[in-house]
Design an enzyme around this catalytic site. Structure first.
Site, PDB file in Angstrom:
ATOM      1  N   CYS A  74       1.038  -1.496   0.163  1.00 38.22           N
ATOM      2  CA  CYS A  74      -0.024   0.097   0.014  1.00 38.22           C
ATOM      3  C   CYS A  74       1.095   1.442  -0.410  1.00 38.22           C
ATOM      4  O   CYS A  74       1.957   1.719   0.938  1.00 38.22           O
ATOM      5  CB  CYS A  74      -0.943   0.048   0.863  1.00 38.22           C
ATOM      6  N   CYS A 185      -1.005   3.563  -6.158  1.00 36.96           N
ATOM      7  CA  CYS A 185      -1.544   3.052  -5.678  1.00 36.96           C
ATOM      8  C   CYS A 185      -2.321   1.352  -6.510  1.00 36.96           C
ATOM      9  O   CYS A 185      -2.198   1.353  -7.501  1.00 36.96           O
ATOM     10  CB  CYS A 185      -3.225   3.506  -5.599  1.00 36.96           C
TER      11      CYS A 185
HETATM   12  N1  DGL Z   1      -4.132   0.100  -2.093  1.00 36.32           N
HETATM   13  C1  DGL Z   1      -3.878   1.571  -1.510  1.00 36.32           C
HETATM   14  C2  DGL Z   1      -2.638   3.019  -2.132  1.00 36.32           C
HETATM   15  O1  DGL Z   1      -1.351   1.456  -2.627  1.00 36.32           O
HETATM   16  C3  DGL Z   1      -4.583   2.416  -0.720  1.00 36.32           C
HETATM   17  C4  DGL Z   1      -5.570   2.962  -1.068  1.00 36.32           C
HETATM   18  C5  DGL Z   1      -6.819   3.558   0.002  1.00 36.32           C
HETATM   19  O2  DGL Z   1      -7.138   4.314  -0.523  1.00 36.32           O
HETATM   20  O3  DGL Z   1      -7.223   3.299   0.650  1.00 36.32           O
HETATM   21  O4  DGL Z   1      -1.918   3.799  -2.394  1.00 36.32           O
END
Ligand code: DGL
Length: 259
Positions: A74, A185
């Site tokens: 993430c 993301c």
């Molecule tokens: N998958 C996450 C990232 O890589 C974030 C998604 C969210 O905002 O929860 O930033």
């Protein structure tokens, strides 16, 4: 000691894009998955709250899974809480940060986009990456939090809304020379085909998953062999998430108990 799994953590299903790269790089390794789906999306939350929450969820998931390495799949969590996680956990922690360096090296025009959450596009960590590796480039930063929901919907079996995707990408096309987009993301590579279909021209879409998988292979020690479905941990039980996790080789999720 029989070893333990590599634990992949995200707010939601985004980390599954990294799971695919990890399985490719480490086909024999046991993987576990944890997500904080009760608090999704992370990208719209306040920093202090987020650091405390990420530490709490990751500590609980590391202890429940008895993992040997944590992969923070993430960008929103990594660009904020990697140092805090590393100082609290006794195992290697691999982070995910936007692939600014490879984009700056491969963009022919030197004009590229960063598509990420509101939190990630504005973080000092991200601005530091741009300054260090892309000072000679023109970087269009676009916050696209609505695509996190679209990716969640897609993995839950609903087609993403093309109008939402078109609107989210529109600011990128204001630069006619832009030829590359960093998917900053981990949810966004899950939508890659839809993003490409909505683009007005051929674009190179770059994400960090292969680099994360290579880094994980370097640091992970004592990884248990893969036997059957990996375990998964969630902060809210949801049958659609259970089905998505099963498609990526994970068993029925357990509810994480947070201290
Ligand atoms: N998958 C996450 C990232 O890589 C974030 C998604 C969210 O905002 O929860 O930033």
């Amino acid at each position: 000691m029989s070893g333990g799994p590599i634990l992949v953590f995200d707010s939601g299903v985004g980390g599954l894009s990294v799971v695919t790269a990890l399985r490719h790089q480490l086909p024999e390794a046991a993987l576990a998955y944890a997500c904080d789906n009760a608090m999704l999306p992370y990208g719209l939350r306040e920093d202090n709250w987020l650091v405390a929450r990420i530490l709490r969820v990751c500590e609980a998931a590391v202890s429940a899974s008895r993992c040997v390495t944590l992969v923070v799949a993430c960008n929103t969590a990594s660009t904020l809480a990697l140092d805090a996680l590393r100082s609290r956990l006794a195992i290697p922690v691999v982070g995910t940060v936007p692939a600014i360096k490879p984009a700056a090296a491969s963009s022919r025009s030197g004009h590229f986009g960063l598509l990420a959450t509101s939190a990630t596009v504005a973080r000092p960590y991200t601005l530091g990456l741009i300054e260090a590796f892309a000072a000679h480039c023109r970087v269009t930063r676009v916050a696209a939090d609505e695509l996190v929901r679209e990716a969640e919907r897609w993995l839950a079996g609903e087609a993403p809304d093309p109008a939402v995707i078109r609107r989210a990408l529109a600011p990128l096309w204001e630069d006619p020379l832009l030829d590359t987009v960093v998917l900053g993301c981990t949810h966004f590579p899950l939508l890659r085909d839809f993003l490409a279909a909505a683009a007005p021209r051929e674009i190179a879409w770059i994400d960090s998953s292969e680099a994360i998988a290579r880094r994980t292979a370097q640091v992970a020690r004592g990884v248990a062999p893969r036997r059957g479905p990996g375990e998964s941990h969630v902060t809210a039980l949801d049958p659609r998430l259970t089905a998505a996790l099963a498609r990526f080789g994970f068993a029925e999720p357990r509810l994480l108990v947070l201290d």
